[in-house]
Motif scaffolding. Structure first.
Motif, PDB file in Angstrom:
ATOM      1  N   GLY A 156     -25.282 -10.265   9.250  1.00  0.00           N
ATOM      2  CA  GLY A 156     -25.361 -11.288   8.211  1.00  0.00           C
ATOM      3  C   GLY A 156     -24.937 -12.661   8.704  1.00  0.00           C
ATOM      4  N   ILE A 157     -23.833 -12.701   9.426  1.00  0.00           N
ATOM      5  CA  ILE A 157     -23.336 -13.980   9.953  1.00  0.00           C
ATOM      6  C   ILE A 157     -24.353 -14.588  10.912  1.00  0.00           C
ATOM      7  CG2 ILE A 157     -21.617 -15.013  11.503  1.00  0.00           C
ATOM      8  CD1 ILE A 157     -19.560 -13.070  10.220  1.00  0.00           C
ATOM      9  N   GLU A 158     -24.880 -13.776  11.803  1.00  0.00           N
ATOM     10  CA  GLU A 158     -25.826 -14.305  12.788  1.00  0.00           C
ATOM     11  C   GLU A 158     -27.142 -14.718  12.142  1.00  0.00           C
ATOM     12  OE1 GLU A 158     -26.204 -12.393  16.562  1.00  0.00           O
ATOM     13  OE2 GLU A 158     -24.112 -11.751  16.545  1.00  0.00           O
ATOM     14  N   THR A 159     -27.588 -13.964  11.149  1.00  0.00           N
ATOM     15  CA  THR A 159     -28.828 -14.322  10.462  1.00  0.00           C
ATOM     16  C   THR A 159     -28.645 -15.617   9.675  1.00  0.00           C
ATOM     17  OG1 THR A 159     -29.459 -11.990  10.349  1.00  0.00           O
ATOM     18  CG2 THR A 159     -30.595 -13.500   8.863  1.00  0.00           C
ATOM     19  N   LEU A 160     -27.512 -15.762   9.028  1.00  0.00           N
ATOM     20  CA  LEU A 160     -27.210 -17.022   8.340  1.00  0.00           C
ATOM     21  C   LEU A 160     -27.165 -18.179   9.338  1.00  0.00           C
ATOM     22  CD1 LEU A 160     -26.450 -18.562   5.767  1.00  0.00           C
ATOM     23  CD2 LEU A 160     -24.063 -17.933   6.215  1.00  0.00           C
ATOM     24  N   GLY A 161     -26.601 -17.925  10.509  1.00  0.00           N
ATOM     25  CA  GLY A 161     -26.573 -18.947  11.559  1.00  0.00           C
ATOM     26  C   GLY A 161     -27.962 -19.353  12.008  1.00  0.00           C
ATOM     27  N   MET A 162     -28.859 -18.372  12.130  1.00  0.00           N
ATOM     28  CA  MET A 162     -30.238 -18.703  12.509  1.00  0.00           C
ATOM     29  C   MET A 162     -30.919 -19.512  11.416  1.00  0.00           C
ATOM     30  SD  MET A 162     -30.823 -17.853  15.556  1.00  0.00           S
ATOM     31  CE  MET A 162     -32.560 -17.714  15.855  1.00  0.00           C
ATOM     32  N   TRP A 163     -30.617 -19.189  10.159  1.00  0.00           N
ATOM     33  CA  TRP A 163     -31.164 -19.957   9.044  1.00  0.00           C
ATOM     34  C   TRP A 163     -30.677 -21.407   9.137  1.00  0.00           C
ATOM     35  CZ3 TRP A 163     -29.238 -22.602   4.811  1.00  0.00           C
ATOM     36  CH2 TRP A 163     -30.165 -22.917   3.820  1.00  0.00           C
ATOM     37  N   CYS A 164     -29.404 -21.585   9.442  1.00  0.00           N
ATOM     38  CA  CYS A 164     -28.832 -22.929   9.586  1.00  0.00           C
ATOM     39  C   CYS A 164     -29.452 -23.682  10.757  1.00  0.00           C
ATOM     40  CB  CYS A 164     -27.313 -22.859   9.756  1.00  0.00           C
ATOM     41  SG  CYS A 164     -26.439 -22.354   8.258  1.00  0.00           S
ATOM     42  N   CYS A 165     -29.908 -22.952  11.761  1.00  0.00           N
ATOM     43  CA  CYS A 165     -30.557 -23.579  12.924  1.00  0.00           C
ATOM     44  C   CYS A 165     -32.010 -23.965  12.638  1.00  0.00           C
ATOM     45  CB  CYS A 165     -30.525 -22.617  14.113  1.00  0.00           C
ATOM     46  SG  CYS A 165     -28.924 -22.491  14.916  1.00  0.00           S
ATOM     47  N   GLY A 166     -32.505 -23.627  11.439  1.00  0.00           N
ATOM     48  CA  GLY A 166     -33.852 -24.034  11.083  1.00  0.00           C
ATOM     49  C   GLY A 166     -34.882 -22.926  11.084  1.00  0.00           C
ATOM     50  N   TYR A 167     -34.479 -21.730  11.405  1.00  0.00           N
ATOM     51  CA  TYR A 167     -35.395 -20.592  11.351  1.00  0.00           C
ATOM     52  C   TYR A 167     -35.360 -20.063   9.922  1.00  0.00           C
ATOM     53  CZ  TYR A 167     -35.648 -20.778  16.386  1.00  0.00           C
ATOM     54  OH  TYR A 167     -35.871 -21.189  17.684  1.00  0.00           O
ATOM     55  N   ARG A 168     -36.362 -20.419   9.127  1.00  0.00           N
ATOM     56  CA  ARG A 168     -36.321 -20.145   7.692  1.00  0.00           C
ATOM     57  C   ARG A 168     -37.327 -19.093   7.248  1.00  0.00           C
ATOM     58  NH1 ARG A 168     -33.697 -25.051   5.738  1.00  0.00           N
ATOM     59  NH2 ARG A 168     -31.900 -25.081   7.125  1.00  0.00           N
ATOM     60  N   GLN A 169     -38.229 -18.667   8.122  1.00  0.00           N
ATOM     61  CA  GLN A 169     -39.225 -17.677   7.714  1.00  0.00           C
ATOM     62  C   GLN A 169     -38.549 -16.322   7.480  1.00  0.00           C
ATOM     63  OE1 GLN A 169     -41.896 -17.918  11.068  1.00  0.00           O
ATOM     64  NE2 GLN A 169     -43.408 -19.003   9.823  1.00  0.00           N
ATOM     65  N   ARG A 170     -38.842 -15.729   6.351  1.00  0.00           N
ATOM     66  CA  ARG A 170     -38.241 -14.447   5.987  1.00  0.00           C
ATOM     67  C   ARG A 170     -38.531 -13.374   7.041  1.00  0.00           C
ATOM     68  NH1 ARG A 170     -38.406 -12.584  -0.027  1.00  0.00           N
ATOM     69  NH2 ARG A 170     -37.248 -14.521  -0.008  1.00  0.00           N
ATOM     70  N   ARG A 171     -39.717 -13.391   7.580  1.00  0.00           N
ATOM     71  CA  ARG A 171     -40.104 -12.408   8.595  1.00  0.00           C
ATOM     72  C   ARG A 171     -39.234 -12.548   9.846  1.00  0.00           C
ATOM     73  NH1 ARG A 171     -44.737 -12.599  12.652  1.00  0.00           N
ATOM     74  NH2 ARG A 171     -44.226 -14.773  12.472  1.00  0.00           N
ATOM     75  N   VAL A 172     -38.985 -13.757  10.288  1.00  0.00           N
ATOM     76  CA  VAL A 172     -38.162 -14.013  11.472  1.00  0.00           C
ATOM     77  C   VAL A 172     -36.710 -13.622  11.206  1.00  0.00           C
ATOM     78  CG1 VAL A 172     -37.261 -15.812  13.007  1.00  0.00           C
ATOM     79  CG2 VAL A 172     -39.678 -15.817  12.366  1.00  0.00           C
ATOM     80  N   LEU A 173     -36.196 -14.000  10.048  1.00  0.00           N
ATOM     81  CA  LEU A 173     -34.807 -13.686   9.717  1.00  0.00           C
ATOM     82  C   LEU A 173     -34.599 -12.172   9.557  1.00  0.00           C
ATOM     83  CD1 LEU A 173     -34.047 -16.599   7.239  1.00  0.00           C
ATOM     84  CD2 LEU A 173     -33.283 -16.383   9.616  1.00  0.00           C
ATOM     85  N   SER A 174     -35.558 -11.496   8.951  1.00  0.00           N
ATOM     86  CA  SER A 174     -35.461 -10.032   8.809  1.00  0.00           C
ATOM     87  C   SER A 174     -35.489  -9.354  10.177  1.00  0.00           C
ATOM     88  CB  SER A 174     -36.605  -9.491   7.953  1.00  0.00           C
ATOM     89  OG  SER A 174     -36.550 -10.018   6.660  1.00  0.00           O
ATOM     90  N   TYR A 175     -36.362  -9.832  11.042  1.00  0.00           N
ATOM     91  CA  TYR A 175     -36.465  -9.297  12.392  1.00  0.00           C
ATOM     92  C   TYR A 175     -35.152  -9.513  13.150  1.00  0.00           C
ATOM     93  CZ  TYR A 175     -38.493  -8.688  17.092  1.00  0.00           C
ATOM     94  OH  TYR A 175     -38.770  -8.276  18.372  1.00  0.00           O
TER      95      TYR A 175
END
Length: 108
Positions: free
Chosen positions: A14-33
């Motif tokens: 969860g922490i790392e996925t939230l971090g990726m979201w903060c870095c601009g990776y917003r696609q649900r498919r990318v975040l789920s992966y």
């Protein structure tokens, strides 16, 4: 004991996925992966750490395992998003963030 590992595994993902979201990776498919990659890498690292009997200091083992995780996650995420410096930097930052949170929360 199993609950604490599962909690740590999902918290890390969860922490790392939230971090990726903060870095601009917003696609649900990318975040789920990426979330799934984190579950896999966390499970593998914890299993290896618990079952290894290498004659090296703990600090070196943890550093080696964390380096392997960053390389694995960057390689696997790069297959989906493309390889670039931003992606590699974000994977490194999110891993440092979750490692720091783990040290604060769990003290190991």
């Amino acid at each position: 004991m199993v609950r604490s590992y599962l909690f740590a595994m999902f918290l890390t993902a969860g922490i790392e996925t939230l971090g990726m979201w903060c870095c601009g990776y917003r696609q649900r498919r990318v975040l789920s992966y990426f979330f799934g990659l984190n579950l896999i890498s966390n499970l593998a690292v914890n299993w290896f750490y618990q079952h290894t009997q290498l004659d090296i200091p703990d600090e070196w083992l943890v550093f080696s395992l964390e380096t392997a995780v960053v390389l694995f996650e960057a390689a696997a995420l790069g297959l989906m998003t493309g390889y670039n410096r931003k992606m590699l930097t974000c994977v490194l930052i999110t891993n440092l963030l979750s490692f720091g949170c783990g040290k604060i929360i769990f003290g190991f």
